[in-house]
Design a protein around this motif. Structure first.
Motif, PDB file in Angstrom:
ATOM      1  N   PHE A   1      29.664 -17.821   3.408  1.00 20.41           N
ATOM      2  CA  PHE A   1      29.442 -16.752   2.221  1.00 20.41           C
ATOM      3  C   PHE A   1      30.813 -15.659   2.546  1.00 20.41           C
ATOM      4  O   PHE A   1      31.490 -15.063   1.590  1.00 20.41           O
ATOM      5  N   GLY A   2      30.667 -15.152   3.863  1.00 17.29           N
ATOM      6  CA  GLY A   2      31.665 -14.088   3.963  1.00 17.29           C
ATOM      7  C   GLY A   2      33.134 -14.659   4.153  1.00 17.29           C
ATOM      8  O   GLY A   2      34.027 -13.914   3.665  1.00 17.29           O
ATOM      9  N   LEU A   3      33.494 -15.969   4.262  1.00 16.47           N
ATOM     10  CA  LEU A   3      34.739 -16.470   4.065  1.00 16.47           C
ATOM     11  C   LEU A   3      35.102 -16.428   2.661  1.00 16.47           C
ATOM     12  O   LEU A   3      36.337 -16.155   1.965  1.00 16.47           O
ATOM     13  N   LYS A   4      34.163 -16.719   1.756  1.00 13.18           N
ATOM     14  CA  LYS A   4      34.362 -16.812   0.142  1.00 13.18           C
ATOM     15  C   LYS A   4      34.701 -15.454  -0.087  1.00 13.18           C
ATOM     16  O   LYS A   4      35.601 -15.262  -1.007  1.00 13.18           O
ATOM     17  N   TRP A   5      33.879 -14.648   0.238  1.00 16.26           N
ATOM     18  CA  TRP A   5      34.050 -13.215  -0.084  1.00 16.26           C
ATOM     19  C   TRP A   5      35.542 -12.621   0.250  1.00 16.26           C
ATOM     20  O   TRP A   5      36.266 -11.853  -0.728  1.00 16.26           O
ATOM     21  N   LEU A   6      35.892 -12.741   1.728  1.00 12.46           N
ATOM     22  CA  LEU A   6      37.056 -12.496   1.941  1.00 12.46           C
ATOM     23  C   LEU A   6      38.417 -13.204   0.924  1.00 12.46           C
ATOM     24  O   LEU A   6      39.366 -12.527   0.591  1.00 12.46           O
ATOM     25  N   GLN A   7      38.011 -14.388   0.933  1.00 10.26           N
ATOM     26  CA  GLN A   7      38.899 -15.048  -0.178  1.00 10.26           C
ATOM     27  C   GLN A   7      39.274 -14.403  -1.454  1.00 10.26           C
ATOM     28  O   GLN A   7      40.345 -14.246  -1.869  1.00 10.26           O
ATOM     29  N   ARG A   8      38.154 -14.121  -2.043  1.00 12.05           N
ATOM     30  CA  ARG A   8      38.111 -13.178  -3.447  1.00 12.05           C
ATOM     31  C   ARG A   8      38.847 -12.060  -3.141  1.00 12.05           C
ATOM     32  O   ARG A   8      39.497 -11.583  -3.995  1.00 12.05           O
TER      33      ARG A   8
END
Length: 103
Positions: free
Chosen positions: A20-27
């Motif tokens: 979830f943290g990686l997806k947030w950083l990607q966005r």
């Protein structure tokens, strides 16, 4: 007894939060995006069976768009044909220029 399980539960929670943290950083930072203008556009889709379609899509960067004709089934996608996006259909290529028609 609770204090013995706390580090294990905390470690599992941290591991579960990583995607979830990686997806947030990607966005947030646009990591992995190659050019914001690159997109795909469906030109046409024709059903040829209950779970089969022939789909034409336009893909690529704005200066080098390509049309892909794809055979799509429930199990796979097969590229049937590739052409330059500007080529269009045969009817459009041979159609008369509307401004040249005299009334």
């Amino acid at each position: 007894m609770l204090s013995a399980w706390f580090p294990l539960v905390l470690a599992i929670a941290v591991l579960a939060a990583i995607p979830f943290g990686l997806k947030w950083l990607q966005r947030r930072f646009g990591v992995g995006v190659v050019g914001g203008a690159v997109s795909a556009k469906v030109i046409s889709a024709v059903a040829v069976g209950p779970h089969q379609r022939v789909v034409t899509v336009e893909v690529g960067p704005p200066d080098a768009r390509v049309w892909l004709t794809l055979g799509v089934t429930a199990q796979n996608i097969t590229c049937l044909h590739t052409s330059a996006a500007g080529s269009g259909s045969a009817d459009a290529a041979h159609a008369p220029d509307p401004s040249a028609i005299q009334v």
